[in-house]
Scaffold this motif. Structure first.
Motif, PDB file in Angstrom:
ATOM      1  N   UNK A  26       0.849  -1.161   0.000  1.00 21.77           N
ATOM      2  CA  UNK A  26       0.000   0.000   0.000  1.00 21.77           C
ATOM      3  C   UNK A  26       0.893   1.221   0.000  1.00 21.77           C
ATOM      4  N   UNK A  27       0.493   2.227  -0.760  1.00 22.20           N
ATOM      5  CA  UNK A  27       1.262   3.453  -0.844  1.00 22.20           C
ATOM      6  C   UNK A  27       0.429   4.632  -0.364  1.00 22.20           C
ATOM      7  N   UNK A  28       1.016   5.438   0.483  1.00 16.87           N
ATOM      8  CA  UNK A  28       0.397   6.669   0.956  1.00 16.87           C
ATOM      9  C   UNK A  28       0.980   7.807   0.134  1.00 16.87           C
ATOM     10  N   UNK A  29       0.125   8.586  -0.505  1.00 18.72           N
ATOM     11  CA  UNK A  29       0.560   9.742  -1.288  1.00 18.72           C
ATOM     12  C   UNK A  29       0.372  10.996  -0.448  1.00 18.72           C
ATOM     13  N   UNK A  30       1.426  11.744  -0.276  1.00 21.11           N
ATOM     14  CA  UNK A  30       1.405  12.949   0.547  1.00 21.11           C
ATOM     15  C   UNK A  30       1.612  14.171  -0.337  1.00 21.11           C
ATOM     16  N   UNK A  31       0.751  15.163  -0.194  1.00 23.77           N
ATOM     17  CA  UNK A  31       0.925  16.437  -0.885  1.00 23.77           C
ATOM     18  C   UNK A  31       1.280  17.483   0.163  1.00 23.77           C
ATOM     19  N   UNK A  32       2.525  17.859   0.215  1.00 25.20           N
ATOM     20  CA  UNK A  32       3.000  18.814   1.217  1.00 25.20           C
ATOM     21  C   UNK A  32       3.258  20.164   0.569  1.00 25.20           C
ATOM     22  N   UNK A  33       2.545  21.216   0.993  1.00 25.75           N
ATOM     23  CA  UNK A  33       2.740  22.535   0.405  1.00 25.75           C
ATOM     24  C   UNK A  33       4.066  23.178   0.814  1.00 25.75           C
ATOM     25  N   UNK A  34       4.665  22.674   1.889  1.00 25.06           N
ATOM     26  CA  UNK A  34       5.954  23.178   2.366  1.00 25.06           C
ATOM     27  C   UNK A  34       6.624  22.056   3.153  1.00 25.06           C
ATOM     28  N   UNK A  35       7.930  22.154   3.413  1.00 26.83           N
ATOM     29  CA  UNK A  35       8.573  21.107   4.208  1.00 26.83           C
ATOM     30  C   UNK A  35       7.828  20.932   5.536  1.00 26.83           C
ATOM     31  N   UNK A  36       7.696  19.702   5.968  1.00 26.26           N
ATOM     32  CA  UNK A  36       6.944  19.448   7.198  1.00 26.26           C
ATOM     33  C   UNK A  36       7.478  18.220   7.914  1.00 26.26           C
ATOM     34  N   UNK A  37       7.359  18.239   9.225  1.00 24.22           N
ATOM     35  CA  UNK A  37       7.669  17.064  10.027  1.00 24.22           C
ATOM     36  C   UNK A  37       6.463  16.139   9.902  1.00 24.22           C
ATOM     37  N   UNK A  38       6.694  14.916   9.414  1.00 23.73           N
ATOM     38  CA  UNK A  38       5.623  13.969   9.120  1.00 23.73           C
ATOM     39  C   UNK A  38       5.814  12.704   9.937  1.00 23.73           C
ATOM     40  N   UNK A  39       4.708  12.178  10.434  1.00 22.18           N
ATOM     41  CA  UNK A  39       4.733  10.879  11.118  1.00 22.18           C
ATOM     42  C   UNK A  39       3.510  10.099  10.667  1.00 22.18           C
ATOM     43  N   UNK A  40       3.713   8.905  10.118  1.00 24.09           N
ATOM     44  CA  UNK A  40       2.618   8.030   9.707  1.00 24.09           C
ATOM     45  C   UNK A  40       2.756   6.724  10.487  1.00 24.09           C
ATOM     46  N   UNK A  41       1.699   6.356  11.211  1.00 23.58           N
ATOM     47  CA  UNK A  41       1.706   5.151  12.032  1.00 23.58           C
ATOM     48  C   UNK A  41       0.523   4.286  11.645  1.00 23.58           C
TER      49      UNK A  41
END
Length: 95
Positions: A1-16
């Protein structure tokens, strides 16, 4: 499974990823990601590298102070390749 992330600016991301009892199964991403479209994959393994049982899994994505939780990561393995349902698309939105 793939999670697609659209980030408008650099960001600290955590996916659990969690099982239905709320137990954390695996952390897929934890750290700073550059702006733009990013993908994070899950190979249906837990944190120890063991294949998880077929079933329903939940995920939570955090972007700084923003959060999204979804209960649609299910998969089955009926003697064939993994069948991910409802691919995840996550948008951090503005600011």
């Amino acid at each position: 499974m793939t999670f697609a992330l659209d980030l408008p600016h650099p960001a600290r991301v955590r996916i659990t990823v969690f099982d239905v009892s709320g137990r954390a199964i695996r952390e897929l991403a934890a750290g700073e990601l550059a702006a733009g479209r990013r993908t994070v994959g899950w190979d249906f393994e837990d944190a120890s590298g063991e294949r998880v049982s077929p079933g329903l899994y939940l995920y939570r994505a955090r972007f700084g102070s923003r959060e999204a939780s979804v209960a649609s990561s299910s998969w089955s393995d009926p003697a064939g390749p993994l069948a991910a349902r409802r691919p995840a698309a996550i948008s951090a939105g503005g600011a």
